[in-house]
Design a protein around this motif. Sequence first.
Motif, PDB file in Angstrom:
ATOM      1  N   THR A  96      32.533  41.476  35.294  1.00 16.71           N
ATOM      2  CA  THR A  96      32.439  40.132  34.723  1.00 16.71           C
ATOM      3  C   THR A  96      32.265  39.122  35.846  1.00 16.71           C
ATOM      4  O   THR A  96      32.786  39.304  36.960  1.00 16.71           O
ATOM      5  N   PHE A  97      31.524  38.062  35.528  1.00 14.60           N
ATOM      6  CA  PHE A  97      31.244  37.017  36.506  1.00 14.60           C
ATOM      7  C   PHE A  97      31.451  35.662  35.850  1.00 14.60           C
ATOM      8  O   PHE A  97      31.254  35.499  34.645  1.00 14.60           O
ATOM      9  N   SER A  98      31.818  34.693  36.646  1.00 11.80           N
ATOM     10  CA  SER A  98      31.909  33.323  36.156  1.00 11.80           C
ATOM     11  C   SER A  98      30.537  32.674  36.266  1.00 11.80           C
ATOM     12  O   SER A  98      29.635  33.174  36.955  1.00 11.80           O
ATOM     13  N   LYS A  99      30.377  31.519  35.600  1.00 12.54           N
ATOM     14  CA  LYS A  99      29.104  30.806  35.692  1.00 12.54           C
ATOM     15  C   LYS A  99      28.842  30.350  37.123  1.00 12.54           C
ATOM     16  O   LYS A  99      27.695  30.287  37.575  1.00 12.54           O
ATOM     17  N   ALA A 100      29.914  30.066  37.843  1.00 10.62           N
ATOM     18  CA  ALA A 100      29.782  29.663  39.243  1.00 10.62           C
ATOM     19  C   ALA A 100      29.261  30.820  40.100  1.00 10.62           C
ATOM     20  O   ALA A 100      28.466  30.622  41.028  1.00 10.62           O
ATOM     21  N   ASP A 101      29.738  32.031  39.796  1.00  9.43           N
ATOM     22  CA  ASP A 101      29.245  33.216  40.526  1.00  9.43           C
ATOM     23  C   ASP A 101      27.732  33.338  40.361  1.00  9.43           C
ATOM     24  O   ASP A 101      26.997  33.571  41.336  1.00  9.43           O
ATOM     25  N   VAL A 102      27.282  33.208  39.119  1.00  7.38           N
ATOM     26  CA  VAL A 102      25.849  33.332  38.845  1.00  7.38           C
ATOM     27  C   VAL A 102      25.079  32.219  39.531  1.00  7.38           C
ATOM     28  O   VAL A 102      24.024  32.445  40.135  1.00  7.38           O
ATOM     29  N   ALA A 103      25.595  30.998  39.471  1.00  7.88           N
ATOM     30  CA  ALA A 103      24.901  29.850  40.046  1.00  7.88           C
ATOM     31  C   ALA A 103      24.689  29.995  41.553  1.00  7.88           C
ATOM     32  O   ALA A 103      23.731  29.445  42.112  1.00  7.88           O
TER      33      ALA A 103
ATOM     34  N   GLU B 103      24.627  35.767  27.596  1.00  6.45           N
ATOM     35  CA  GLU B 103      25.915  35.968  28.279  1.00  6.45           C
ATOM     36  C   GLU B 103      26.004  37.282  29.055  1.00  6.45           C
ATOM     37  O   GLU B 103      27.086  37.655  29.518  1.00  6.45           O
ATOM     38  N   ASP B 104      24.879  37.973  29.207  1.00  8.22           N
ATOM     39  CA  ASP B 104      24.822  39.127  30.098  1.00  8.22           C
ATOM     40  C   ASP B 104      24.128  38.712  31.395  1.00  8.22           C
ATOM     41  O   ASP B 104      23.186  37.908  31.380  1.00  8.22           O
TER      42      ASP B 104
ATOM     43  N   ASP C  27      32.339  36.096  32.123  1.00  9.44           N
ATOM     44  CA  ASP C  27      33.735  36.297  31.733  1.00  9.44           C
ATOM     45  C   ASP C  27      34.079  35.573  30.430  1.00  9.44           C
ATOM     46  O   ASP C  27      35.128  35.807  29.827  1.00  9.44           O
ATOM     47  N   SER C  28      33.177  34.702  29.992  1.00  7.63           N
ATOM     48  CA  SER C  28      33.394  33.969  28.740  1.00  7.63           C
ATOM     49  C   SER C  28      32.841  34.704  27.522  1.00  7.63           C
ATOM     50  O   SER C  28      33.053  34.272  26.381  1.00  7.63           O
ATOM     51  N   LYS C  29      32.154  35.821  27.731  1.00  6.06           N
ATOM     52  CA  LYS C  29      31.568  36.561  26.613  1.00  6.06           C
ATOM     53  C   LYS C  29      32.665  37.242  25.791  1.00  6.06           C
ATOM     54  O   LYS C  29      33.490  37.969  26.347  1.00  6.06           O
TER      55      LYS C  29
END
Length: 552
Positions: free
Chosen positions: A4-11, A25-26, A78-80
């Motif tokens: 799982t990743f946070s939106k910040a991780d992806v950004a 959300e994947d 992580d929000s999924k």
Amino acid sequence: MSKTFSKADVASHNKPDSLWIVVDEDVYDLTKFQDEHPGGKKILSRVAGKDASKQFWKYHNEGVLKKYKPSLQIGSLDSKPKSEPQPAPKAEPKAEAKPSPTYAAPVPTKAPVQSSQHEEAEALEQYGSQIPFADPSWYQNYHSAYYNESHAALRAEVREWVEREIEPFVTEWDEKKEVPREIFLEAGRRGYLAGLLGVHYPVEYTKNTVKAVPPEKWDLFHEMIVTDELSRVGSGGFVWNMIGGFGIGGPPLVKFGKKALKDRILPGILTGEKRICLAITEPDAGSDVANLTCEAKLSEDGKHYIVNGEKKWITNGIWCDYFTTAVRTGGEGMNGVSLLLIERDMGGVSTRRMDCQGVWSSGTTYITFEDVKVPVENLLGKENQGFKVIMTNFNHERIGIIIQSLRFSRVCYEESVKYASKRRTFGKKLIDHPVIRMKLAHMARQTEASYNWLENLVYQCQKMGETEAMLRLGGAIAGLKAQSTLTFEFCAREASQIFGGLSYSRGGQGAKVERLYRDVRAYAIPGGSEEIMLDLSMRQSLRVAKMSGMKL
């Protein structure tokens, strides 16, 4: 366990040397995929480190996601929400199979019906997308007298295989005009091929049985489910590649072949290692089977038939080892026709691929027979009585066409509902326009009505004896064949109108609709054209009614 990743991780992964995106959300790592992306790198750079769901679904269909998800997804946000695993339907325990002494007719056939199906008729668990009318009603928790847990277990088994190993690649295979041989072999290993002959499950000729269904419990609704679930991929070419030649070339051998011939040929066919097709149609003889001219003359020693002639539009012919072939052994008309099993390695058999409007991956073939020596032992049925065999076989072929046509109708409808629910025009979604809902309603009403007729006919095939079924159901099956292909054509056209330009170009969101639109004529003509089917349905039904005491 998935990461799982946070939106910040992806950004933080928003550069060409480390490019991640989010779809539904994947999380996907597209760093190494950039050079392969058909739309180029720049489009990916615009959504790098962001949620690209809206952009993805604007240009792609679900098949693209299924194809690349296994290799590109690295986790989820992580929000999924975490979904609860749904227990699969339990398969009935397998009992030791006992060989049956003889085969029943291809279709209709009388098969045992489980008493539990009809005494309680409990509704089965919901299954699939739950879009109204996108699946048969028994998938949506409706009560049905036809299905039990073994049918539900088989449905889940086939769908899981199709969605994982087949659907993501069908467009690619269609463009190449061929399905990998391994897929056909896997169908043999899974026992599906042995269950598609319209007869009892042939345990005496194969060790491969279906995981979800004991062989002695196999019935025509199980066969119907396999064909229906394979058809969900929305490609007539794929379905015909898998079961087109096999499902119509195999039954005459099973029912009318001599035991020694079946003992030698059937095991290889049922595993998928060998292939068989039906060769009836000729350049000048289509629906008018009695007019065929491919000739088989008995040799002077009476040990062989010498076959000369041509066959056209033969499904799977380019790959086949065996050809269940209609030949003229006697005088003109239906009383001079016989059926021979011709083997490719007998020599004198040449095949070439035909380019056709649709069903590209089905291997449509032009066959030439030149002085082919066929042993008399390869005669199926009796000499000059092959027309009866052919007519018997047509019912099984037409039932298969009906099943496929109605699932294709559902595919056109389901794709339309999904697209109309996200595409916006004139300030609102397509599905909020009454004219679009009207199109969907007409697609659904025709499909549902036709499918209920199909279920009834399959049930009658199981309950009636062979002679009664052949006498009483031929007209109805012919009528439903026309009804189902007309429904398919209607749904393909309406879906095309809903998708607009997307259904005119190959690939992308409208891929299934575009492909199925090309396949329509391949269903309306083979197995008896719509006009001939409608006339036959009346002639035969009236004839039977007169015999049964109809009063006018």
